[in-house]
Design a protein around this motif. Sequence first.
Motif, PDB file in Angstrom:
ATOM      1  N   PHE A   1      -6.346  -6.017  -1.563  1.00  0.00           N
ATOM      2  CA  PHE A   1      -6.749  -7.106  -2.478  1.00  0.00           C
ATOM      3  C   PHE A   1      -6.543  -6.706  -3.925  1.00  0.00           C
ATOM      4  O   PHE A   1      -6.889  -7.440  -4.835  1.00  0.00           O
ATOM      5  CB  PHE A   1      -8.234  -7.464  -2.312  1.00  0.00           C
ATOM      6  N   GLY A   2      -6.046  -5.513  -4.143  1.00  0.00           N
ATOM      7  CA  GLY A   2      -5.840  -5.057  -5.513  1.00  0.00           C
ATOM      8  C   GLY A   2      -7.099  -4.511  -6.156  1.00  0.00           C
ATOM      9  O   GLY A   2      -7.273  -4.586  -7.365  1.00  0.00           O
ATOM     10  N   ALA A   3      -8.001  -3.955  -5.337  1.00  0.00           N
ATOM     11  CA  ALA A   3      -9.255  -3.456  -5.888  1.00  0.00           C
ATOM     12  C   ALA A   3      -9.014  -2.231  -6.753  1.00  0.00           C
ATOM     13  O   ALA A   3      -8.173  -1.398  -6.446  1.00  0.00           O
ATOM     14  CB  ALA A   3     -10.205  -3.098  -4.756  1.00  0.00           C
TER      15      ALA A   3
ATOM     16  N   GLU B   1     -14.708 -10.761  -1.087  1.00  0.00           N
ATOM     17  CA  GLU B   1     -14.307  -9.587  -1.851  1.00  0.00           C
ATOM     18  C   GLU B   1     -12.944  -9.770  -2.546  1.00  0.00           C
ATOM     19  O   GLU B   1     -12.811  -9.457  -3.728  1.00  0.00           O
ATOM     20  CB  GLU B   1     -14.292  -8.339  -0.962  1.00  0.00           C
TER      21      GLU B   1
ATOM     22  N   ASP C   1     -16.861  -3.554   5.787  1.00  0.00           N
ATOM     23  CA  ASP C   1     -17.830  -2.593   5.260  1.00  0.00           C
ATOM     24  C   ASP C   1     -19.213  -2.893   5.840  1.00  0.00           C
ATOM     25  O   ASP C   1     -19.755  -3.972   5.617  1.00  0.00           O
ATOM     26  CB  ASP C   1     -17.856  -2.693   3.729  1.00  0.00           C
TER      27      ASP C   1
ATOM     28  N   TYR D   1     -11.809  -0.560   5.870  1.00  0.00           N
ATOM     29  CA  TYR D   1     -12.264  -1.569   4.910  1.00  0.00           C
ATOM     30  C   TYR D   1     -11.885  -1.217   3.480  1.00  0.00           C
ATOM     31  O   TYR D   1     -11.748  -2.099   2.641  1.00  0.00           O
ATOM     32  CB  TYR D   1     -13.759  -1.865   5.052  1.00  0.00           C
TER      33      TYR D   1
ATOM     34  N   ARG E   1     -22.383   2.817  -1.452  1.00  0.00           N
ATOM     35  CA  ARG E   1     -23.248   2.275  -0.401  1.00  0.00           C
ATOM     36  C   ARG E   1     -23.153   3.082   0.885  1.00  0.00           C
ATOM     37  O   ARG E   1     -24.156   3.350   1.539  1.00  0.00           O
ATOM     38  CB  ARG E   1     -22.810   0.852  -0.040  1.00  0.00           C
TER      39      ARG E   1
ATOM     40  N   TRP F   1     -18.498  -0.729  -4.706  1.00  0.00           N
ATOM     41  CA  TRP F   1     -18.780  -1.595  -3.569  1.00  0.00           C
ATOM     42  C   TRP F   1     -18.871  -0.845  -2.262  1.00  0.00           C
ATOM     43  O   TRP F   1     -19.676  -1.158  -1.413  1.00  0.00           O
ATOM     44  CB  TRP F   1     -17.694  -2.671  -3.448  1.00  0.00           C
ATOM     45  N   HIS F   2     -17.996   0.095  -2.075  1.00  0.00           N
ATOM     46  CA  HIS F   2     -17.909   0.677  -0.732  1.00  0.00           C
ATOM     47  C   HIS F   2     -18.420   2.108  -0.660  1.00  0.00           C
ATOM     48  O   HIS F   2     -19.210   2.435   0.197  1.00  0.00           O
ATOM     49  CB  HIS F   2     -16.454   0.628  -0.248  1.00  0.00           C
TER      50      HIS F   2
ATOM     51  N   LEU G   1       0.828  -1.205   0.000  1.00  0.00           N
ATOM     52  CA  LEU G   1       0.000   0.000   0.000  1.00  0.00           C
ATOM     53  C   LEU G   1       0.861   1.253   0.000  1.00  0.00           C
ATOM     54  O   LEU G   1       0.407   2.329  -0.363  1.00  0.00           O
ATOM     55  CB  LEU G   1      -0.914   0.024   1.227  1.00  0.00           C
TER      56      LEU G   1
ATOM     57  N   ILE H   1     -12.550  -9.602  -6.644  1.00  0.00           N
ATOM     58  CA  ILE H   1     -11.719  -8.625  -7.357  1.00  0.00           C
ATOM     59  C   ILE H   1     -10.811  -9.327  -8.372  1.00  0.00           C
ATOM     60  O   ILE H   1     -10.616  -8.842  -9.482  1.00  0.00           O
ATOM     61  CB  ILE H   1     -10.904  -7.804  -6.340  1.00  0.00           C
TER      62      ILE H   1
ATOM     63  N   PHE I   1      -6.850  -6.516  10.293  1.00  0.00           N
ATOM     64  CA  PHE I   1      -6.641  -5.267  11.023  1.00  0.00           C
ATOM     65  C   PHE I   1      -7.104  -5.370  12.466  1.00  0.00           C
ATOM     66  O   PHE I   1      -7.839  -6.279  12.848  1.00  0.00           O
ATOM     67  CB  PHE I   1      -7.391  -4.123  10.345  1.00  0.00           C
TER      68      PHE I   1
ATOM     69  N   LYS J   1      -9.021   0.416   2.841  1.00  0.00           N
ATOM     70  CA  LYS J   1      -7.603   0.025   2.878  1.00  0.00           C
ATOM     71  C   LYS J   1      -7.484  -1.471   2.587  1.00  0.00           C
ATOM     72  O   LYS J   1      -6.626  -1.908   1.817  1.00  0.00           O
ATOM     73  CB  LYS J   1      -7.015   0.311   4.263  1.00  0.00           C
ATOM     74  N   ALA J   2      -8.365  -2.225   3.231  1.00  0.00           N
ATOM     75  CA  ALA J   2      -8.337  -3.671   3.040  1.00  0.00           C
ATOM     76  C   ALA J   2      -8.572  -4.009   1.574  1.00  0.00           C
ATOM     77  O   ALA J   2      -7.840  -4.786   0.971  1.00  0.00           O
ATOM     78  CB  ALA J   2      -9.389  -4.331   3.919  1.00  0.00           C
ATOM     79  N   ALA J   3      -9.597  -3.374   0.988  1.00  0.00           N
ATOM     80  CA  ALA J   3      -9.898  -3.667  -0.414  1.00  0.00           C
ATOM     81  C   ALA J   3      -8.701  -3.323  -1.291  1.00  0.00           C
ATOM     82  O   ALA J   3      -8.400  -4.029  -2.255  1.00  0.00           O
ATOM     83  CB  ALA J   3     -11.121  -2.871  -0.854  1.00  0.00           C
ATOM     84  N   GLU J   4      -7.978  -2.269  -0.936  1.00  0.00           N
ATOM     85  CA  GLU J   4      -6.800  -1.922  -1.727  1.00  0.00           C
ATOM     86  C   GLU J   4      -5.752  -3.017  -1.653  1.00  0.00           C
ATOM     87  O   GLU J   4      -5.072  -3.316  -2.624  1.00  0.00           O
ATOM     88  CB  GLU J   4      -6.212  -0.587  -1.246  1.00  0.00           C
TER      89      GLU J   4
ATOM     90  N   HIS K   1     -14.120  -0.480  -8.509  1.00  0.00           N
ATOM     91  CA  HIS K   1     -14.657  -1.433  -7.549  1.00  0.00           C
ATOM     92  C   HIS K   1     -14.920  -0.748  -6.213  1.00  0.00           C
ATOM     93  O   HIS K   1     -15.948  -0.960  -5.575  1.00  0.00           O
ATOM     94  CB  HIS K   1     -13.661  -2.578  -7.357  1.00  0.00           C
TER      95      HIS K   1
ATOM     96  N   SER L   1     -14.299  -1.520  12.053  1.00  0.00           N
ATOM     97  CA  SER L   1     -14.106  -0.590  10.949  1.00  0.00           C
ATOM     98  C   SER L   1     -13.454  -1.247   9.746  1.00  0.00           C
ATOM     99  O   SER L   1     -13.409  -0.668   8.682  1.00  0.00           O
ATOM    100  CB  SER L   1     -13.267   0.599  11.406  1.00  0.00           C
ATOM    101  N   SER L   2     -12.957  -2.472   9.895  1.00  0.00           N
ATOM    102  CA  SER L   2     -12.315  -3.067   8.730  1.00  0.00           C
ATOM    103  C   SER L   2     -13.311  -3.850   7.878  1.00  0.00           C
ATOM    104  O   SER L   2     -12.952  -4.385   6.845  1.00  0.00           O
ATOM    105  CB  SER L   2     -11.144  -3.951   9.146  1.00  0.00           C
TER     106      SER L   2
END
Lengths: 329, 338, 485, 285, 339
Positions: free
Chosen positions: D183-185, A108, A97, D176, D197, D193-194, A66, A112, A89, D178-181, D189, A94-95
Amino acid sequence: MPDNCLVSLSDIHVHFPVQKNWLGQVKSTAHVLNGIDLDVDAGETLGIVGESGCGKSTLAQVLMGLLQPVRGSVSWQTAGAKPTIQIVFQDPQSSLDPRLPVWKVITEPIHIQGGHSRGQLRQIAADLAVQVGLREEYLDRYPHEFSGGQRQRIAIARALAPNPDIIVLDEPTSALDISVQAQILNLLNDLQKARNLSYILISHNVSVIKHMSKRIAVMYLGQIVELGHTSDILQKPAHPYTELLLDAVPDMTGSLAMKGPVDLPELPGNRHLPSGCFFYDRCHYRDEKGCHLAQPLRRLSAEQEIRWVRCYKNIYENSIRAVSTEVGV
Amino acid sequence: MSVFQIISKRLAGLVFVVLGVSVITFIVSHLIPGDPARLIAGDRASQAMVDAIREKLGLNLPLYEQYWLYLKGLLQGDLGTSIRTGRPVLQDLLAFFPATMELAVVSLILAILIGVPLGVLSAVYKDKWMDQITRSISVMGISMPAFWLGMGLIIIFYGNLSWFPAGGRLSQGVAVPPFVTGFYLVDSLLAGQMKTFYNALWHLVLPAVTLSFVHLGVVSRQIRSSMLEQLSEDYIRTAKAYGLPKWQVILRHALPNALIPSVTVLGLALGDLLYGAVLTETVFSWPGMGLYVVNSIQALDFPAVMGFAVLVSFVYVLLNLLVDLLYLVIDPRIKEVG
Amino acid sequence: ATPKDTLVIAKSSDPQTLDPAVTIDNNDWTVTYPSYQHLVKYKKGSTDVEGDLADSWTASDDNLTWTFKLKPGHKFADGSDVNADAVKYTFDRLLRVKQGPSEPFPAMQTSVKDPLTVEFKLETPFAPFLYILANNGAGIINPAAEKAEGGADTFLAGNTAGSGPYQMVKWDKGQSIQLERNPHYAGEKPVLDKVLLKIIPDASAQRLQLQNGDLDIVAKLPVDQIESLKGKPGVQFEKVPSLLVTYLYLNNKTGPLANLDARKGVVEAIDYQGIVEGVLNNQGKQLKGPIPDGMWAYDDSNPDFKQDLEAAKASLAKAKLGKQDLTLLYSNRDANWEPIALTVQANLAALGVNVKLEKLANATMRDRLGKGEFDIALGNWSPDFADPYMFMNYWFDSEKGGLPGNRSFYSNPEVDQLIRKAAEISDQEERTKLYQQAQKLVLDDFAYAYLFQKSEEIGLRDNVKGYSYNPMLDDVYNVQDISKE
Amino acid sequence: MLASLKHRGSYFWYQLRRSPMTMVGLGIIIFMCLAALLAPVLAPYHPDVINLRARLQAPSMAHWFGTDEVGRDIFSRVLYGGQQSIGVGLFVAFVASFIGTIIGCFSGIFGKWVDTTIMRIMDVMLSIPSLVLTMALAAALGPSLFNAMLAITLVRIPYYVRLARGQTLGIREMVYVKAAETFGASRFHIVQWHVIRNALSPIIVQTTLDIGNAILMAAALGFIGLGAQQPTAEWGAMVSAGRNFLIDQWWYSTFPGLAILITAIGFNLLGDGMRDMLDPKQKVK
Amino acid sequence: MQENHVGQSNEQVLSVENLHIEFPIYKGAVKALNGVTLQVGAGEIVGLVGESGSGKSVCAMMSMRLIPADSYRVTHGTIYQSGKDVLKLSEKEMRAIRGREVSMIFQEPMTALNPVMKVGKQIVNVILQHQSMSKAKAKEKTLDLLRDMYIADPERVVDSYPFELSGGMRQRIMIALAFSCEPKLLIADEPTTALDVTVQKQVLLLLRERARKTGAAILLITHDMAVVSQFCERVYVMYAGAVVEDGQTRDVMRRPRHPYTQGLLAGLPENVVPGTPLKTIGGQVPDLAQLPTCCSFMNRCERKEYICRNAPDLLPLTSDPSHKVACWIVQEEDERHAR
Ligand SMILES: Nc1ncnc2c1ncn2[C@@H]1O[C@H](COP(=O)(O)OP(=O)(O)OP(=O)(O)O)[C@@H](O)[C@H]1O
Ligand SMILES: Nc1ncnc2c1ncn2[C@@H]1O[C@H](COP(=O)(O)OP(=O)(O)OP(=O)(O)O)[C@@H](O)[C@H]1O
Ligand SMILES: [Mg+2]
Ligand SMILES: [Mg+2]
């Protein structure tokens, strides 16, 4: 470097600009990581401890890709495909959605990657749910309908979904109650055995680290100040910071001991790095001989090839701590 | 952020905004079908005469050239000449601007003086009858068509009761104070003309009440929600836990914190008040920019419309600047944050 | 209540410009007309003219040379004399500026014969020449205006420089305009020191202020306001004839109404009486043709228009309109237009013709009118000078198609010939004949639909004396004659 | 799933019942919408039929709200006017929030120069006096209710862009995402997705509040004569037309004005109430 | 730990007796407290542990009546502060007690202070509220209080805003504030949870030192067993809104009697050999809105029996009256052993 090494970090530096002037020039910088060297082996659990703000989460972000380090490199050591790395995390609230049903949360990462139908995804979610101890009926619920421990299970299931080799656990239990913490730690241990996972466990709870990891790295101000086998370090800290840290950890025996006057440990700032030893200001052992120089991470002794320390003094010899052998209950 | 940084950043923004506004209004006002030259020449004028006027005003030039000329003038502080009145637009606008500004500022003050206490009461007595009443008032305000309220007030307070004048800024025969700020209230005080002051105040009441009623709702709603937020904060619990009296907790602890996020809203409200004045002015014969602009649009008076837009957006950006600077004063945390 | 020495008059909006050579808007004339003198002026309350600055005048036989002798002793507000040079300056400037007010003037040369004599040499004969000299645009300007800061054009836009009974002394934009007596005025000294024009955009507010005595004179109140004000203490109304006519432009050139039968159908379908009664509350009378009552050459023998749905149906059937919609343009310029438009729409709807109403900004509407992009449009017309020329020549001359006057784009060579001839000769009887002949022709062609001429009711406080209305000078008040008890 | 939906439904009602003001708002909206929709059934007269001989009649049994200057029944016109006015409100609020949200989300998620450019344009649009821009646009496009609607929509979009962007920036920092990132979102996406919503509740609240706002704005345009064209009944235009008759024929402006006021109150109360309900801090599990 | 009993007398600064509190919500009520009984004697340091949601904070907040009056119902029980019935006092009388006789410290030092008021002023305000002295005097006293907190340059600190200070520093300010009017009781609700262990140690030491000096009692709320065992003389263990065990810390930690306490301690990594599985308590915390009438731990308890369908009372053990347990089985067992 051992053969089973999965990833190795060398000399990682991360800086953040925190103040810019009106021309956009950086006026002040947060030096968050200041030269991290670290290897992670297959199937091991590496614990990372350190006080708040020392850069643990930033290190995790570098591992996850990241963040790009300003200096240094992350090298993946396997011959074939790059190992998959996932993260869990600290705060399961908060981790996840809040607006996604659990099965979508869990799948998810694979959604992806693409290539799976909705039905397949649900099946995968169901399988994972069972592995982490969630009931399949819960898959259509939303995260807020779960307790903290269950949410952390969901987060773990999600991390398992792409079949990772390494999972970074960033304070996975510090938001949880003691009784739930035990469940999660057990689950993590079971999963590790079943899947030959590597964990990088970040925590400031020394007892959790002690319980989970064979090897630990102690971080201070963006550097690793001590690295070695858990039991060695806990028994015989070789760095003054480690000693300070371990002294402060409350244990189940005895009363809070007053050692000297109550002094105010001001945590170090990372805006301006000290020129010499980073721990100089807080160190009880400091002297004017070598402490004003930058300290390299050196091997503690020739025979202990796994034990590294960033202090030129050898406090190790006379620092044998009385580790509680007494177990409650 | 230092004062210098804030100002320089805003000024850079100002240039961009004014440019953008001038481009957009230029395009839009030239899209309006109709020929201003014909308007000036009159219905019965011959085509030759219309063409001559068009040429004189430069309306026959290609659009980009017209815009370029306009921009050049703008840089020198020249907003062009009004097609409708034949006078420099800036001169026209300055004749009307202070009146609009005075109305807007007085309305804002009124809205704050009433809206803030209402918002505070509403938050403190959340879900009690007090809250229901104050919320009703604020919702009424927000939902009230200003022009309709203004008409009603005139009928009642001028037509039936004769308590207030029907419109205008001063009664006839009352001396107009010497121009300093253009605000009659201020200028008359500076000149020591108390009679003018009271007269001007008397004239301000109905339009200001009309205009502020709408914004009173906005203000009290904002204060209510930020007060509620603050009242649930930990430091309020601390203050209570140390035995501070209820109203001290509310007024000295919660309110200052609640006002901080409200400053933006209040600053922007002044901008809205400026625009909102357009309708109110029509109803109250208030000699402000509102009527001037409505007429200008209908007369295809491009320079006047653009001048108005540029001036108001200029004021709007300056207000933003003021809000930023105000933050420096009231929020100690700003200095630290990058 | 208003001060004793001041006459307070309501106006809906600020004047735009005060330059006589530029303004074509009656709204501006409220200020300019009493501030300037003209060579000739309208007799009180009449469309006829008499000498104002001019003592006497003669026209050559070919109607091309006009010579005017000025009365001595007239002075501008700054004390300087009104002389032939000033007259020449005024007309030269008018033709040089070449804006709206110069439009009716034919090409001409002005020359000074002696300090009190001027001569105009016209290039073509122009029968109504004398009348246009009473126009606002022909107000004699003090040449000293040239020397004012910014030049005459700038100065005159915001100031007056004339020799009339009053001069403008103060203009608070958007609030009020104050006129004071011209100390050097040579005519009879006006009674009132000051005239205050209050800008009050809202009609209801005007009415309330008149009722409360905060205004002395209010004109142009909506009919319903007048109705309810009547009988209120302290308010009186003066009913005055007007030459302001309201009519419908029917597009003769393009679209469905290019068909004569279709136009005929429309004209026959309209409820004229209903409009006068319902919309005007009887504050007006029906028109019988293009020339209104009160203008010479008016022909009383023409029959009134009447709604005749049967005939209209037949005409429309003959025209074979099909399913086509008609567009009707109007603007917010006149409050009566909307109810009229609605009435026309309803009248035609009864015959199965769908009318689409478009209410436009005035400027936009003019644009459409000029381009002929309409089927029906509402229009008002008031003459600038008291001559049937204002109606016949403007409305029907095929060369004035579009905005200049012939808004229906009417074209008939026979009519062209008649009206052009009428404009050149000066014998009024002869001209009347020609105009009435032309009038018959255009009525048969259904060029326009003639609705009504309005009669104004002016609201006055009952202590105001001496007010008189001139149908040629809408929005202009004879302030020099008015007194207050 | 069904049970959960049902639960949420009943929970919604529970919250509604606890907030009488919101109930009142909802009641008003339902009432006004029904009145507008059922106008053809309820209206005693055709809204466009004129009767010059029955003009400006005071309220009576025959004409509940009186008649206007061409003798049309004001009650019927107020009923039909609801279709226009409420329709405009709904259209403006929904279209503006839809477009604004999409622009705002992508602006926030892309950041960098895309964001800067979009936000600069929005700054400009926001700092142009909105009424003037609307008036000029309406004048340029030609006066009609539809064009007025377009103009108001265009003017409202920046508010949603700002709101949605603010939400996006907030959500982008959520763990969440950050988490999706990790995963390579892709950004798409993440938005799909986030962001959408989670940003939705404040936007829905804003949209609800804005319906009232848009009705007022359309009325203001109608008041200056740039809205609906005759003979279409529209409340703002009716108030404007009645303005000249205000003193003696008070009913002409008063009833359509009241209709505007009440409808706007309805949407504002509902929006306020929804804000309170959707406020996560107030949520009781 | 006998040396710790300095200044303790029989006077109870806080006494909560069988307190039941519920929060009305959608369809029913959250029964947050279900018979809490606890006492804090003068000068005593008492711990209150329990999992999240077990009602620790509600209990503390209720002791100072800080929960908005219309949001809760007291269905049973009493609270006494130094002999005064808290539930019956007027709001004004309550204000005189808060800060004066009992103070409170909260978990988040970040948010517990007013962010836009200088910290010195915040302390001065509290002092002036409770003690009649001049403003200058109050300022002087504030500086003294900060010096007592080992703050090196109090003059600078009083002039700072909270955000300019570190977390540890802010918590020291809170402690200074808490002791500013020499209260008889200090309730500290998780005062160190947000702090690093090194800072935590210092803060706890400071707290203890100040309490000793002023003779104040401390009720320390935490969920960290280790902190309790190091810091407190006596401990209450809460579960689902009720106290399940109470005794000398050493006794409870060494020899927990209630199955829940046992399970809790067994789950600590400190108490097992590294790497071996931790003991866990099965099941989940009951939903406080639908509490059964049985023992609230029954559905998770390995030793449950028929009798557990009635809720047990917290009773002293026959073998050791200073140790109280709310469990039928344990009580019975103990009685058998004692006999
Ligand atoms: N984007 C950023 N910009 C500026 N500073 C940052 C940024 N991200 C992190 N930092 C700073 O970097 C330092 C290390 O942060 P990090 O989150 O890695 O600490 P940590 O060891 O995980 O602490 P904790 O135990 O509190 O989680 C902190 O001082 C933080 O303020
Ligand atoms: N105002 C309230 N309305 C409804 N329920 C409430 C309210 N305040 C607290 N509760 C409920 O009461 C129970 C006890 O809460 P409390 O805050 O005392 O727990 P705690 O033991 O302090 O937990 P933590 O360790 O997380 O601070 C929780 O289930 C909570 O949801
Ligand atoms: Mg971290
Ligand atoms: Mg708590």
